[in-house]
Design a protein around this motif. Structure first.
Motif, PDB file in Angstrom:
ATOM      1  N   ARG A  75     -17.754 -16.643  55.933  1.00  0.00           N
ATOM      2  CA  ARG A  75     -18.707 -17.244  55.000  1.00  0.00           C
ATOM      3  C   ARG A  75     -19.100 -18.645  55.429  1.00  0.00           C
ATOM      4  O   ARG A  75     -20.235 -19.077  55.201  1.00  0.00           O
ATOM      5  N   GLN A  76     -18.180 -19.361  56.053  1.00  0.00           N
ATOM      6  CA  GLN A  76     -18.517 -20.694  56.540  1.00  0.00           C
ATOM      7  C   GLN A  76     -19.588 -20.625  57.631  1.00  0.00           C
ATOM      8  O   GLN A  76     -20.521 -21.427  57.653  1.00  0.00           O
ATOM      9  N   VAL A  77     -19.435 -19.647  58.537  1.00  0.00           N
ATOM     10  CA  VAL A  77     -20.448 -19.467  59.586  1.00  0.00           C
ATOM     11  C   VAL A  77     -21.778 -19.047  58.957  1.00  0.00           C
ATOM     12  O   VAL A  77     -22.848 -19.532  59.359  1.00  0.00           O
ATOM     13  N   PHE A  78     -21.720 -18.161  57.960  1.00  0.00           N
ATOM     14  CA  PHE A  78     -22.940 -17.772  57.252  1.00  0.00           C
ATOM     15  C   PHE A  78     -23.610 -18.996  56.642  1.00  0.00           C
ATOM     16  O   PHE A  78     -24.829 -19.174  56.753  1.00  0.00           O
ATOM     17  N   ARG A  79     -22.803 -19.832  56.012  1.00  0.00           N
ATOM     18  CA  ARG A  79     -23.339 -20.998  55.302  1.00  0.00           C
ATOM     19  C   ARG A  79     -23.959 -22.002  56.261  1.00  0.00           C
ATOM     20  O   ARG A  79     -24.952 -22.648  55.933  1.00  0.00           O
ATOM     21  N   SER A  80     -23.411 -22.108  57.444  1.00  0.00           N
ATOM     22  CA  SER A  80     -23.899 -23.082  58.416  1.00  0.00           C
ATOM     23  C   SER A  80     -25.075 -22.549  59.238  1.00  0.00           C
ATOM     24  O   SER A  80     -26.074 -23.242  59.423  1.00  0.00           O
ATOM     25  N   SER A  81     -24.941 -21.308  59.728  1.00  0.00           N
ATOM     26  CA  SER A  81     -25.944 -20.775  60.655  1.00  0.00           C
ATOM     27  C   SER A  81     -26.914 -19.780  60.021  1.00  0.00           C
ATOM     28  O   SER A  81     -28.015 -19.573  60.533  1.00  0.00           O
ATOM     29  N   LYS A  84     -24.208 -12.566  69.863  1.00  0.00           N
ATOM     30  CA  LYS A  84     -25.628 -12.871  69.698  1.00  0.00           C
ATOM     31  C   LYS A  84     -25.776 -14.368  69.454  1.00  0.00           C
ATOM     32  O   LYS A  84     -25.856 -14.828  68.315  1.00  0.00           O
ATOM     33  N   GLN A  85     -25.801 -15.124  70.549  1.00  0.00           N
ATOM     34  CA  GLN A  85     -25.754 -16.575  70.475  1.00  0.00           C
ATOM     35  C   GLN A  85     -26.970 -17.178  69.776  1.00  0.00           C
ATOM     36  O   GLN A  85     -26.879 -18.281  69.233  1.00  0.00           O
ATOM     37  N   SER A  86     -28.076 -16.491  69.798  1.00  0.00           N
ATOM     38  CA  SER A  86     -29.286 -17.060  69.210  1.00  0.00           C
ATOM     39  C   SER A  86     -29.184 -17.208  67.698  1.00  0.00           C
ATOM     40  O   SER A  86     -29.910 -18.009  67.101  1.00  0.00           O
ATOM     41  N   LYS A  87     -28.294 -16.434  67.079  1.00  0.00           N
ATOM     42  CA  LYS A  87     -28.189 -16.474  65.624  1.00  0.00           C
ATOM     43  C   LYS A  87     -27.230 -17.545  65.107  1.00  0.00           C
ATOM     44  O   LYS A  87     -27.253 -17.876  63.921  1.00  0.00           O
ATOM     45  N   VAL A  88     -26.369 -18.057  65.959  1.00  0.00           N
ATOM     46  CA  VAL A  88     -25.295 -18.949  65.511  1.00  0.00           C
ATOM     47  C   VAL A  88     -25.375 -20.290  66.231  1.00  0.00           C
ATOM     48  O   VAL A  88     -25.669 -20.348  67.429  1.00  0.00           O
ATOM     49  N   LYS A  89     -25.114 -21.350  65.496  1.00  0.00           N
ATOM     50  CA  LYS A  89     -25.077 -22.683  66.094  1.00  0.00           C
ATOM     51  C   LYS A  89     -23.914 -22.787  67.076  1.00  0.00           C
ATOM     52  O   LYS A  89     -22.874 -22.146  66.893  1.00  0.00           O
ATOM     53  N   ASP A  90     -24.078 -23.615  68.082  1.00  0.00           N
ATOM     54  CA  ASP A  90     -23.002 -23.804  69.057  1.00  0.00           C
ATOM     55  C   ASP A  90     -21.737 -24.341  68.397  1.00  0.00           C
ATOM     56  O   ASP A  90     -20.622 -23.996  68.794  1.00  0.00           O
ATOM     57  N   SER A  91     -21.902 -25.177  67.386  1.00  0.00           N
ATOM     58  CA  SER A  91     -20.742 -25.764  66.707  1.00  0.00           C
ATOM     59  C   SER A  91     -19.943 -24.735  65.914  1.00  0.00           C
ATOM     60  O   SER A  91     -18.779 -24.974  65.578  1.00  0.00           O
ATOM     61  N   ASP A  92     -20.558 -23.585  65.606  1.00  0.00           N
ATOM     62  CA  ASP A  92     -19.867 -22.551  64.837  1.00  0.00           C
ATOM     63  C   ASP A  92     -19.173 -21.521  65.714  1.00  0.00           C
ATOM     64  O   ASP A  92     -18.408 -20.698  65.217  1.00  0.00           O
ATOM     65  N   ARG A  93     -19.432 -21.552  67.006  1.00  0.00           N
ATOM     66  CA  ARG A  93     -18.875 -20.529  67.886  1.00  0.00           C
ATOM     67  C   ARG A  93     -17.352 -20.640  67.992  1.00  0.00           C
ATOM     68  O   ARG A  93     -16.673 -19.643  68.218  1.00  0.00           O
ATOM     69  N   ILE A  94     -16.799 -21.852  67.819  1.00  0.00           N
ATOM     70  CA  ILE A  94     -15.346 -22.006  67.886  1.00  0.00           C
ATOM     71  C   ILE A  94     -14.677 -21.229  66.745  1.00  0.00           C
ATOM     72  O   ILE A  94     -13.590 -20.656  66.923  1.00  0.00           O
ATOM     73  N   TYR A  95     -15.317 -21.153  65.577  1.00  0.00           N
ATOM     74  CA  TYR A  95     -14.761 -20.391  64.460  1.00  0.00           C
ATOM     75  C   TYR A  95     -14.739 -18.899  64.796  1.00  0.00           C
ATOM     76  O   TYR A  95     -13.746 -18.215  64.547  1.00  0.00           O
ATOM     77  N   LEU A  96     -15.823 -18.418  65.359  1.00  0.00           N
ATOM     78  CA  LEU A  96     -15.894 -17.004  65.727  1.00  0.00           C
ATOM     79  C   LEU A  96     -14.861 -16.667  66.792  1.00  0.00           C
ATOM     80  O   LEU A  96     -14.220 -15.605  66.738  1.00  0.00           O
TER      81      LEU A  96
END
Length: 267
Positions: free
Chosen positions: A91-97, A166-178
């Motif tokens: 949900r945090q990634v959803f909220r950010s990206s 799918k990197q285009s959908k997510v901010k670079d700063s959120d990739r560490i969470y994933l």
């Protein structure tokens, strides 16, 4: 010393220091991001601590069916907060990206509902564990609960994988969470497999049910330690890693927001 007692003492050793860490991260991250990403670690660490104490007490009084039922409920509920915590980071990634995505909001809502249903089923299964005349009902309820949990887990891992690759959908700063969520998913998968082996193992009478090697209270302490306790703790460490990362990120953001004001006042 009984092997289950030894495993319970090991739980106490590892979870006593984990409780203040979980509480610290919960308090510091409470005002930022979805709270589900920080608070489930607090009940989880306490559940494991209380569960270890009950195991030690139960070893000295193995005829108390109420104590057996309470212990089994706590041992089985340990997986619930970890899955909730996983959902919190999703949900945090959803909220950010994906802030404006209606599909992301519906996904979170549906998964949350299914988790609540699985919790109710697991609690019911644990409550029936000390009643020989309801052993068949307890077995069916436990199977449904773990099937539901498996579906929830696969949905969460599938969503995490899609977002990660799918990197285009997510901010670079959120990739560490994933990244760390996918690492934690490996440990959670082992834990879920342990639960599935327990509920789907062929059983006979009530005594055989309790003495199954996959029973967390009366079965193999080695299997429970390596396939349940250890994976749970490693997944918790992944969440702690992300919790401290959130703190560092928030501090940088606060400093960046404060910097223009400091320059303005200096002028």
């Amino acid at each position: 010393m009984d092997s289950h007692t030894a495993a319970a003492i090991a739980q106490l050793v590892f979870y006593i220091p984990a409780i203040p860490v979980a509480f610290y991260l919960c308090v510091r991250n409470w005002k930022r991001g979805p709270r589900m990403a920080c608070y489930p670690a607090v009940p989880f660490t306490n559940i494991r601590l209380v569960g270890a104490i009950l195991v030690i007490v139960e070893e000295q009084n193995q005829t108390n069916t109420s104590l057996i039922a309470a212990t089994l409920v706590l041992l089985n509920l340990g997986l619930v907060p970890l899955v909730l915590n996983y959902l919190g980071f999703v949900r945090q990634v959803f909220r950010s990206s994906l802030k404006d995505s209606k599909g992301a909001k519906r996904f979170s809502f549906v998964v949350h509902l299914f988790i609540l249903g699985a919790v109710a089923l697991l609690s019911t299964s644990g409550a029936l564990a000390g009643q020989p005349d309801r052993a068949n009902t307890q077995s069916r309820v436990a199977k449904v609960a773990y099937i539901e949990f498996t579906g929830i887990f696969l949905a969460l891992v599938g969503m995490t994988s899609v977002l990660y690759f799918k990197q285009s959908k997510v901010k670079d700063s959120d990739r560490i969470y994933l990244k760390w969520m996918l690492i934690a998913s490996v440990f959670l998968a082992v834990r879920i497999v342990y639960g599935l082996l327990g509920v789907f193992e062929p059983k006979g009478d009530f005594t055989q049910v309790l003495r199954s090697q996959w029973n967390p209270l009366f079965g193999s302490a080695v299997a429970f330690s390596l396939m349940a306790l250890l994976p749970e703790y490693l997944a918790l460490c992944c969440y702690f890693k992300l919790g401290f990362h959130r703190l560092r990120t928030y501090r940088r953001e606060d400093l960046e927001e404060a910097a223009p004001e400091v320059r303005l006042h200096s002028r």
